[in-house]
Design an enzyme around this catalytic site. Sequence first.
Site, PDB file in Angstrom:
ATOM      1  N   HIS A   1       0.846  -1.205   0.000  1.00  0.00           N
ATOM      2  CA  HIS A   1       0.000   0.000   0.000  1.00  0.00           C
ATOM      3  C   HIS A   1       0.878   1.250   0.000  1.00  0.00           C
ATOM      4  CE1 HIS A   1      -3.498   2.543   1.347  1.00  0.00           C
ATOM      5  NE2 HIS A   1      -2.499   3.253   1.856  1.00  0.00           N
ATOM      6  N   GLU A   2       1.875   1.265   0.877  1.00  0.00           N
ATOM      7  CA  GLU A   2       2.745   2.442   0.960  1.00  0.00           C
ATOM      8  C   GLU A   2       3.620   2.579  -0.277  1.00  0.00           C
ATOM      9  OE1 GLU A   2       2.155   4.639   3.077  1.00  0.00           O
ATOM     10  OE2 GLU A   2       0.784   3.391   4.242  1.00  0.00           O
TER      11      GLU A   2
ATOM     12  N   HIS B   1       1.965   4.596  -2.768  1.00  0.00           N
ATOM     13  CA  HIS B   1       2.149   6.041  -2.593  1.00  0.00           C
ATOM     14  C   HIS B   1       3.573   6.460  -2.985  1.00  0.00           C
ATOM     15  CE1 HIS B   1      -1.679   6.466  -0.643  1.00  0.00           C
ATOM     16  NE2 HIS B   1      -1.337   5.793   0.443  1.00  0.00           N
TER      17      HIS B   1
END
Length: 453
Positions: free
Chosen positions: A25-26, A29
Amino acid sequence: METVLLYLLGILIVVVGLVLSIGLHEIGHLVPAKAFGVKVGQYMIGFGPTIFSRKKGETEYGVKAIPLGGYISMSGMFPPQKTAEVAEDAVGGRVSAGRTATTGMFQTLVQDARTASAETVDEGEEQRTFYRLAVPKRVVIMLGGPVMNLLIAIVLFGVVLCGFGVQQATTTVGSVSECVLPAGSTSTTCPAGATQSPGAAAGLQPRDEIVSIDGTRVSSWDQSTAIIQKSAGEKLDVVVLRGHQRLTLEVTPLLTKRYVTDAAGNIVTDSSGTRATEEVGFVGIGSAYARVQQPVSAVLPAVGSNVASVATLIWHLPERLVGVAQAAFGGGTRDANGPVSVVGVGRMAGEVATLNSVPVLDRAGYLVGLLASLNVALFVFNLIPLMPLDGGHVAGAVIEGVRRFVARLLGRPDPGPVDTAKVIPLTFVVVTVLGAMSLLLIYADIVNPVKVG
């Protein structure tokens, strides 16, 4: 001892899967942020004390003690306060331009957020800040995390459906009732004087494969059930394969009352809570189940259905939490389709891993499906347009884009970036509510967990 090890293995699988999902998920980003030139100071999995970290280039990569989330620290998340801005203090007074109001907890929170953001901006690198990016780029960065969870869910659902397959009813007879029992009966034996079931009377046996009923070729168990239920009292020629032998048996379905069930197999009740019944044809046979691998085309509809279910759960979360609180503090059964915490997910994984009566492939498929659903939950939850969730930052960027578009349309000066730091007090409230909700779910999952099966 073996049961304990299997239980711990189930929990470990979920924990590792959760940590990997957070890490990816990170990365969702991190990659676009670096691609757009934003300075990223930290990439961290977890919260709390740092267990391990290593700096590569300008970014510190690490793992923290509490694996319940993660973050990347981008330069200049919040724009600086406008020099001509006039701030109001907590008692309604006014502070002259260029002076910061720090009276009151909420004003302090806003200023602390601005100060922390300003400290991430190196001199001469103001252009590498997040808030200076074009709106579409900010949206891409903030949606990168949830989209990564969606992609993980699609892959995992693909593994479950196309790899492991799912248990489905086949056209093979799995069981034959010896007698007719009333609706809702839990008896496993036939009482004296009970009517013999039409299936047993016709000579149907387990492992018989139904080929056709009354001239209609049967391709699914539901199809055979539909024919039987509408043919009460009618003699039907049922063609079956028994080994390599093709037999024709004469079956007369018996008219009997049965509970009405919905698409999920749950018994339907009327407004007074009474279970609804209907009169249908009954033979007294049950299907044998087999693992069937699904086509790739089944993956996206399954993911879409799961997304809709999670969205519905979140929409009705307040009333669901009331039910959780009642079950936690007043007893009663937890809703199997209600919200659970990470603790609850871990317990479910551990319980499934210890079900020796269930085939290993079924248990493995359940655990992979659990991780897939967890990623769907991360995807949907992070889209909520409230900070500190990703959806909150997306909402701020979209609002800024709309303001700038309207200003250009009306020939007005550029209004500049939206000061998202002003919603820090609301963020504080959101974090407090989420923390309270998490504590309630964790407590409920300890004292009154959701039962598997």
